[in-house]
Design a protein around this motif. Sequence first.
Motif, PDB file in Angstrom:
ATOM      1  N   UNK A  35       0.884  -1.178  -0.062  1.00 22.34           N
ATOM      2  CA  UNK A  35      -0.138  -0.131   0.066  1.00 22.34           C
ATOM      3  C   UNK A  35       0.833   1.184  -0.016  1.00 22.34           C
ATOM      4  N   UNK A  36       0.444   2.312  -0.773  1.00 18.64           N
ATOM      5  CA  UNK A  36       1.392   3.370  -1.059  1.00 18.64           C
ATOM      6  C   UNK A  36       0.481   4.329  -0.492  1.00 18.64           C
ATOM      7  N   UNK A  37       1.209   5.880  -0.477  1.00 20.93           N
ATOM      8  CA  UNK A  37       0.423   6.852  -0.257  1.00 20.93           C
ATOM      9  C   UNK A  37      -0.528   7.170  -1.106  1.00 20.93           C
ATOM     10  N   UNK A  38      -0.343   6.965  -2.353  1.00 20.89           N
ATOM     11  CA  UNK A  38      -1.435   7.251  -3.391  1.00 20.89           C
ATOM     12  C   UNK A  38      -2.555   6.306  -3.199  1.00 20.89           C
ATOM     13  N   UNK A  39      -2.607   5.116  -2.672  1.00 19.21           N
ATOM     14  CA  UNK A  39      -3.652   4.192  -2.337  1.00 19.21           C
ATOM     15  C   UNK A  39      -4.242   4.916  -1.403  1.00 19.21           C
ATOM     16  N   UNK A  40      -3.664   5.525  -0.292  1.00 17.62           N
ATOM     17  CA  UNK A  40      -4.572   6.271   0.863  1.00 17.62           C
ATOM     18  C   UNK A  40      -5.207   7.281   0.331  1.00 17.62           C
ATOM     19  N   UNK A  41      -4.556   8.019  -0.360  1.00 19.44           N
ATOM     20  CA  UNK A  41      -5.325   9.239  -0.905  1.00 19.44           C
ATOM     21  C   UNK A  41      -6.642   8.747  -1.785  1.00 19.44           C
ATOM     22  N   UNK A  42      -6.578   7.825  -2.321  1.00 18.36           N
ATOM     23  CA  UNK A  42      -7.687   7.259  -3.046  1.00 18.36           C
ATOM     24  C   UNK A  42      -8.661   6.766  -2.191  1.00 18.36           C
ATOM     25  N   UNK A  43      -8.173   5.865  -1.326  1.00 20.86           N
ATOM     26  CA  UNK A  43      -9.107   5.560  -0.183  1.00 20.86           C
ATOM     27  C   UNK A  43      -9.899   6.749   0.162  1.00 20.86           C
ATOM     28  N   UNK A  44      -9.154   7.817   0.671  1.00 19.16           N
ATOM     29  CA  UNK A  44      -9.857   8.849   1.433  1.00 19.16           C
ATOM     30  C   UNK A  44     -10.826   9.468   0.289  1.00 19.16           C
TER      31      UNK A  44
END
Length: 77
Positions: free
Chosen positions: A9-18
């Motif tokens: 999991x990357x920062x971009x995945x977390x941004x997408x989840x948000x």
Amino acid sequence: MYVCVCRAVTEKHIESAVNAGARRLRDLRTQLGVTEECGRCAKCAKQCLDEAIGQACPSSIHPTCGPVSFPLIQEAA
């Protein structure tokens, strides 16, 4: 940057989840599997989550995401 190596999991995945509605670490666990394996990513994932929420929801658009202020309570004379 990778946040959770166990689940890739990357920062971009977390941004997408948000952007998809995640607001708590529990949401990231459900959506991305963060913290399910060793748990070492929890602190970094939470920090990335908080930063992504701040970017996704600026206080000028949604005041509840901005800084919290408490009114001063004046004592009765």
